[in-house]
Design a protein around this motif. Sequence first.
Motif, PDB file in Angstrom:
ATOM      1  N   ASP A  51     -11.463 -43.511  31.815  1.00  0.00           N
ATOM      2  CA  ASP A  51     -11.294 -44.675  31.950  1.00  0.00           C
ATOM      3  C   ASP A  51     -12.258 -45.494  30.604  1.00  0.00           C
ATOM      4  N   PRO A  52     -11.846 -46.575  29.555  1.00  0.00           N
ATOM      5  CA  PRO A  52     -12.607 -47.232  28.401  1.00  0.00           C
ATOM      6  C   PRO A  52     -14.421 -47.127  28.426  1.00  0.00           C
ATOM      7  N   LEU A  53     -14.506 -47.099  29.004  1.00  0.00           N
ATOM      8  CA  LEU A  53     -16.016 -47.955  29.804  1.00  0.00           C
ATOM      9  C   LEU A  53     -16.762 -46.373  29.642  1.00  0.00           C
ATOM     10  N   ILE A  54     -16.283 -45.584  30.566  1.00  0.00           N
ATOM     11  CA  ILE A  54     -16.526 -44.515  31.176  1.00  0.00           C
ATOM     12  C   ILE A  54     -16.825 -43.438  30.372  1.00  0.00           C
ATOM     13  N   TYR A  55     -15.307 -43.839  29.471  1.00  0.00           N
ATOM     14  CA  TYR A  55     -15.512 -42.435  27.979  1.00  0.00           C
ATOM     15  C   TYR A  55     -16.058 -43.012  26.608  1.00  0.00           C
ATOM     16  N   ARG A  56     -17.119 -44.419  26.558  1.00  0.00           N
ATOM     17  CA  ARG A  56     -17.554 -44.293  25.038  1.00  0.00           C
ATOM     18  C   ARG A  56     -18.842 -44.230  25.847  1.00  0.00           C
ATOM     19  N   TRP A  57     -19.137 -43.351  26.739  1.00  0.00           N
ATOM     20  CA  TRP A  57     -20.527 -42.819  26.917  1.00  0.00           C
ATOM     21  C   TRP A  57     -19.848 -41.554  27.017  1.00  0.00           C
ATOM     22  N   TYR A  58     -18.677 -41.195  26.983  1.00  0.00           N
ATOM     23  CA  TYR A  58     -18.691 -39.300  27.167  1.00  0.00           C
ATOM     24  C   TYR A  58     -18.760 -39.277  25.086  1.00  0.00           C
ATOM     25  N   GLU A  59     -17.776 -40.211  24.682  1.00  0.00           N
ATOM     26  CA  GLU A  59     -18.030 -40.260  23.308  1.00  0.00           C
ATOM     27  C   GLU A  59     -19.397 -40.860  22.902  1.00  0.00           C
ATOM     28  N   ILE A  60     -20.471 -40.695  23.307  1.00  0.00           N
ATOM     29  CA  ILE A  60     -21.551 -40.814  22.906  1.00  0.00           C
ATOM     30  C   ILE A  60     -22.524 -39.251  22.827  1.00  0.00           C
ATOM     31  N   VAL A  61     -21.789 -38.974  23.971  1.00  0.00           N
ATOM     32  CA  VAL A  61     -22.328 -37.659  24.278  1.00  0.00           C
ATOM     33  C   VAL A  61     -21.933 -36.871  23.214  1.00  0.00           C
ATOM     34  N   ASN A  62     -20.467 -37.082  23.526  1.00  0.00           N
ATOM     35  CA  ASN A  62     -20.100 -36.054  21.751  1.00  0.00           C
ATOM     36  C   ASN A  62     -20.449 -36.137  20.884  1.00  0.00           C
ATOM     37  N   VAL A  63     -20.403 -37.670  19.921  1.00  0.00           N
ATOM     38  CA  VAL A  63     -21.109 -37.381  18.361  1.00  0.00           C
ATOM     39  C   VAL A  63     -22.048 -36.940  18.194  1.00  0.00           C
ATOM     40  N   TYR A  64     -22.713 -38.284  19.253  1.00  0.00           N
ATOM     41  CA  TYR A  64     -24.375 -37.742  19.340  1.00  0.00           C
ATOM     42  C   TYR A  64     -25.298 -36.809  19.993  1.00  0.00           C
ATOM     43  N   GLY A  65     -24.312 -36.120  20.805  1.00  0.00           N
ATOM     44  CA  GLY A  65     -25.039 -34.767  21.226  1.00  0.00           C
ATOM     45  C   GLY A  65     -25.650 -33.770  20.825  1.00  0.00           C
ATOM     46  N   ALA A  66     -25.383 -33.578  19.537  1.00  0.00           N
ATOM     47  CA  ALA A  66     -26.315 -32.708  19.252  1.00  0.00           C
ATOM     48  C   ALA A  66     -27.699 -33.402  18.468  1.00  0.00           C
ATOM     49  N   THR A  67     -27.581 -34.503  18.161  1.00  0.00           N
ATOM     50  CA  THR A  67     -28.690 -34.708  17.391  1.00  0.00           C
ATOM     51  C   THR A  67     -29.802 -35.421  18.682  1.00  0.00           C
ATOM     52  N   ILE A  68     -29.410 -35.845  19.621  1.00  0.00           N
ATOM     53  CA  ILE A  68     -30.021 -35.682  20.805  1.00  0.00           C
ATOM     54  C   ILE A  68     -30.910 -34.529  20.870  1.00  0.00           C
ATOM     55  N   LYS A  69     -30.451 -33.781  20.806  1.00  0.00           N
ATOM     56  CA  LYS A  69     -30.844 -31.816  21.376  1.00  0.00           C
ATOM     57  C   LYS A  69     -31.767 -31.589  20.024  1.00  0.00           C
ATOM     58  N   GLU A  70     -31.113 -32.230  18.565  1.00  0.00           N
ATOM     59  CA  GLU A  70     -32.603 -31.596  17.737  1.00  0.00           C
ATOM     60  C   GLU A  70     -33.632 -32.895  18.055  1.00  0.00           C
ATOM     61  N   LEU A  71     -33.318 -34.273  18.504  1.00  0.00           N
ATOM     62  CA  LEU A  71     -34.730 -34.464  18.199  1.00  0.00           C
ATOM     63  C   LEU A  71     -35.813 -34.951  19.446  1.00  0.00           C
ATOM     64  N   ILE A  72     -34.936 -34.009  20.765  1.00  0.00           N
ATOM     65  CA  ILE A  72     -35.785 -33.256  21.822  1.00  0.00           C
ATOM     66  C   ILE A  72     -36.535 -32.712  21.368  1.00  0.00           C
ATOM     67  N   HIS A  73     -35.453 -31.872  20.586  1.00  0.00           N
ATOM     68  CA  HIS A  73     -36.693 -30.479  20.335  1.00  0.00           C
ATOM     69  C   HIS A  73     -37.674 -30.932  19.587  1.00  0.00           C
ATOM     70  N   GLU A  74     -37.524 -31.524  18.263  1.00  0.00           N
ATOM     71  CA  GLU A  74     -38.860 -31.491  17.760  1.00  0.00           C
ATOM     72  C   GLU A  74     -39.575 -32.567  17.603  1.00  0.00           C
ATOM     73  N   GLU A  75     -39.441 -32.912  19.048  1.00  0.00           N
ATOM     74  CA  GLU A  75     -40.946 -34.029  19.237  1.00  0.00           C
ATOM     75  C   GLU A  75     -41.547 -32.933  21.006  1.00  0.00           C
TER      76      GLU A  75
END
Lengths: 147, 147, 147, 147, 147, 147, 147, 147, 147, 147
Positions: free
Chosen positions: J83-107
């Motif tokens: 489903d396109p709406l839910i996929y966009r959330w999966y895409e956020i995890v896919n594209v930004y996943g490593a970023t989220i990981k880096e920033l939470i660990h940094e803080e």
Amino acid sequence: MDRHEVTKKIISVKVARKMRWADIAEKIGQSKEWTTAAMLGQMTLDAQQAAVARELFDLTDEETAWLQIVPYKGSLPTAVPTDPLIYRWYEIVNVYGATIKELIHEEFGDGIMSAIDFSMDIQRESDPKGDRVQVVLSGKFLPYKSY
Amino acid sequence: MDRHEVTKKIISVKVARKMRWADIAEKIGQSKEWTTAAMLGQMTLDAQQAAVARELFDLTDEETAWLQIVPYKGSLPTAVPTDPLIYRWYEIVNVYGATIKELIHEEFGDGIMSAIDFSMDIQRESDPKGDRVQVVLSGKFLPYKSY
Amino acid sequence: MDRHEVTKKIISVKVARKMRWADIAEKIGQSKEWTTAAMLGQMTLDAQQAAVARELFDLTDEETAWLQIVPYKGSLPTAVPTDPLIYRWYEIVNVYGATIKELIHEEFGDGIMSAIDFSMDIQRESDPKGDRVQVVLSGKFLPYKSY
Amino acid sequence: MDRHEVTKKIISVKVARKMRWADIAEKIGQSKEWTTAAMLGQMTLDAQQAAVARELFDLTDEETAWLQIVPYKGSLPTAVPTDPLIYRWYEIVNVYGATIKELIHEEFGDGIMSAIDFSMDIQRESDPKGDRVQVVLSGKFLPYKSY
Amino acid sequence: MDRHEVTKKIISVKVARKMRWADIAEKIGQSKEWTTAAMLGQMTLDAQQAAVARELFDLTDEETAWLQIVPYKGSLPTAVPTDPLIYRWYEIVNVYGATIKELIHEEFGDGIMSAIDFSMDIQRESDPKGDRVQVVLSGKFLPYKSY
Amino acid sequence: MDRHEVTKKIISVKVARKMRWADIAEKIGQSKEWTTAAMLGQMTLDAQQAAVARELFDLTDEETAWLQIVPYKGSLPTAVPTDPLIYRWYEIVNVYGATIKELIHEEFGDGIMSAIDFSMDIQRESDPKGDRVQVVLSGKFLPYKSY
Amino acid sequence: MDRHEVTKKIISVKVARKMRWADIAEKIGQSKEWTTAAMLGQMTLDAQQAAVARELFDLTDEETAWLQIVPYKGSLPTAVPTDPLIYRWYEIVNVYGATIKELIHEEFGDGIMSAIDFSMDIQRESDPKGDRVQVVLSGKFLPYKSY
Amino acid sequence: MDRHEVTKKIISVKVARKMRWADIAEKIGQSKEWTTAAMLGQMTLDAQQAAVARELFDLTDEETAWLQIVPYKGSLPTAVPTDPLIYRWYEIVNVYGATIKELIHEEFGDGIMSAIDFSMDIQRESDPKGDRVQVVLSGKFLPYKSY
Amino acid sequence: MDRHEVTKKIISVKVARKMRWADIAEKIGQSKEWTTAAMLGQMTLDAQQAAVARELFDLTDEETAWLQIVPYKGSLPTAVPTDPLIYRWYEIVNVYGATIKELIHEEFGDGIMSAIDFSMDIQRESDPKGDRVQVVLSGKFLPYKSY
Amino acid sequence: MDRHEVTKKIISVKVARKMRWADIAEKIGQSKEWTTAAMLGQMTLDAQQAAVARELFDLTDEETAWLQIVPYKGSLPTAVPTDPLIYRWYEIVNVYGATIKELIHEEFGDGIMSAIDFSMDIQRESDPKGDRVQVVLSGKFLPYKSY
């Protein structure tokens, strides 16, 4: 360079020098379970622990720095593990998963057993019919809340 | 009819009558871990245990017979579980799998911890910082032999 | 270095020198089945066996040490094997899997045939209609117990 | 109606009447291995065998006809089986697959062990350290030819 | 070194020297179908064929030895091929698979068309509406037997 | 209702009445290959062919209408087929796929063999060493063009 | 060397020299769509086109030869693409796939829109509410025929 | 009841009454592309459109309400479609995906072609060498922004 | 060279020099969220931003050029992430996905929340019961339109 | 009966009666986010909340009991949502996943953002360039500890 290469070097040195995890853990100053996970690239070391590892495995400056960076966790090459020892654990989750879920919920309500605020202890259990592996897992219960 | 339908009926009756696994286990005469697994379709009951289950869940003759047939085991709908409580266990295998493998081999040599000659005990561990789930797993060590 | 690289070297030397598994096994002092599995990185050698392997394949100190470390087992590159010979075995599991399960349970009750306390023997079976491959598998029966 | 429904009925009747595969096989007039596979929907019965099955399981005309139609084979619900007994067989293919391939090729050259011109025999092997399951597989060797 | 590297070298030399499979096959002394499969790492050469290949592709001793070792077969990088030409063949299996099964069983009974005792012939078929690819597959029928 | 249900009914009637595909094809007036594929839900019938099918299988008005609707094609339940007969075809694509690609490109250049403008003929080939299945596939070559 | 390495070199040179696909296409003498696909390893160049590419990207003799060999096609690293731009196309196929099928069949009957005898044109479409990407796809309709 | 059941009913009625999508679209008052997608359960109808659908397909109150609920989108049963017509579209994404990405980025910079603010038009394109399917896709370009 | 290698170098330098993303972002002049994504190979830098990155990480000319090329996006090695921190986000999508869908549609109608015209802000939220991670996501609502 | 059937009934009633999640939440007395998740079968209701649901959706005794049983969580039919709406959330995890990981660990250091001690708030954010969806996620940070 990445953490994976540091892990490969640590294991390679350990095999070449015939070291034991229990001894390494004693020097690092943590349990053998946590220390092994850390050396296998699953945990983050503090500066002091990293300095000990540096000595033990002849690490360079950058390799030592990598040990203090939070790693991308996950130690299995496939979603369903092919190694028989690790597969047996996957099988326990598969066969007993629903049971574990039912019993924790019956005792605690809706929530999970944490895999983060978590510790593990692996011991030999002597048994005349053949020694056993005894594993104690302890994880904080975290309840779901409504909001 | 197959075992899966018997399992569904047992769960449905348990929910409707608000029964507890611990009470069911006491009547079956086994641990709550084994009993829950059995009621969820993972274990085989003997004639006496099946007769108790028959009473508890109003089972028919054929349903009672199914409980005494060895089931096709596996309690999860997907290879990687989606339920958060069960996933945490899969995560433990994923993050600590290589560690468990290293430490059992260091202590016992090449072989596995049995998931068949195996028992499990789930308890609440009181803790001022929040109660914990304590799980003790015990499995016989089975060595690989050369031949 | 890891075990996989040692395996690659062993196979490469074996091909270059046109060695046979049966001869290697005789020198190692175990069956050809166990020896081949060991040389392919699935079993753990003791010090004496590793010393023989060292001679046979011109291994270094570290390579010889790796042979005595319990390997991460699994010899197939994909979950469903593509090689026709190995696929036929997967097909046997697929077509006869439920049959094997039924017959072992009928004879022994709930439990498994061990793949650890296990041996295998592969022989040529002469047959005027075309020779056959005869494989004898022997695994200890391990019963599930209630607790 | 399809073969799968006939299989379900046969199993259901077998459980309800507490029949044994060995007895069914004797009546069908084939080995217990082939007969079980056939009753589980993997083999094709001839008219006479189907007539016996009809008696044993109270089948209708159409159900009896289905037993004589070549089925779509495959008895496992997932590519990697979750049931521990069947998984052990998959594990044997995984751990020993490359070994089996090497040894058959060393003895016979390039080709396969047939899974069609194939038979299987499952027996209890008495052993003071615990009885064993002995399985004998026999498959014709089929050589690849150049053309 | 492994067979895969030999295959890569053979293809690389063939491209650099603008050789044709039909010519290579003539020198090897087999059909173009078998020869191409062999050069692509799917078949085993005998000593004489390997000697010809050695000349054609400037192979070393060890590379020549690898051609005579039975390879791990399978020429596609993914379970469902992405290349349009090969996908069309997968599509034929997908769309016509059940049809092929029905018609072979109707003619021969239960069994398979061998992919081992098998040959293939690919020819251009002239056609005013556009030339066609004609492929003749011939495989021995292998019947399932009861035992 | 959907096409899948019509297919199930057609097969069910065919089994119950012990009909043969060759006879059905003769009545439909097309080859046995195309007719079987059509009856298995892979092809679209015209009004006249559907009328014959209606007679043969006692179809209703709506079922007859469905036969004239283009179906969602694909006759296999899994990406890699588990049935041995169909798997052998998948294996041919797997082992010979790269070979087929090379030889068609060598003869025709870049393009594909059509699976749409395509026909198939399955015949018994008598052979003293055991009869063979001969399959002739004919597909129009479709070249890629630059633009 | 293989085509993949040639593709990597071409892209690397293009980035280093800040070239544009439209300019490259003009020099190759084909549309920008076909040319880009060709440079990305999906199409086969003729001798003249390859000679231009050689100049543009400083290719060697063997690299130039590889451009004239039909490649193994497929430009995506995973079955479901992770890149957002390419995923949107996959989503179009997913959401509108059944619609496209219905409308082409309604207009043309059973068959397909060719992806081989096919061209594509990508243009900017000015729009006050934000410019749009306009893509025109043109593929020959290929009808299924009965035989 | 869910949307899927409404879709099944709509298609069933359409087949039974031999309706055309173009006619249905005219009555709904939208393009045939959007209307077909909507009827196949991919789009949300407003009250007026739903009322027309109600008339056309004899829908009940609840069925009509479901047409106005945003559906869970996705019209394909598998990640890689098996139907040849739809597969060709997946193949276009696979073969040309990287090309489309390159050319849109060259013209517009980083961003995507929307699959939401999107329209599609499918037409027959007359061609003496065989008619073609022409599809025009138009999607708003949405740029990634830094923040 | 490709973007992936540039990313590896940037991370390697960052670890060796113990730099912080927040500081890097300040120098690049964008938010820490966008900057980190860009440095991890998910976003496209303009010339000025790339020049800053060049200074910070000692990049070459070609490496600097690669930062200005739109990358193939996707930062996870597997479809279901194994790292616990990232998995928790996947779990949120899994457990709350249908909820998010329902609530956005209830408020906005059919359409999506853009992942392109999108920003993210990650902050520490002080809390006496343990600090919390607060993440604010903001994406433009894009409505589906009929046409 | 199981929870899934209760969920289907709740949704069906909601559609038929054109109810809104916001109104349902008000009656249940929790946020609209938690309430929707609960009604969709992801959360456990207490007795009082279940009683309200009983009134709202005409539930039976057993259905009401099921709402108070901890469910097997997971609301998506496939690992990668279509489903396109839910996929966009999966895409956020896919594209930004490593970023989220880096920033939470940094803080925060090594650990995770809880998906259990977690809340979510979805709001409309007015914007002249088009309204936006604003989502605030708040999860307790849980640190990994050494032991």
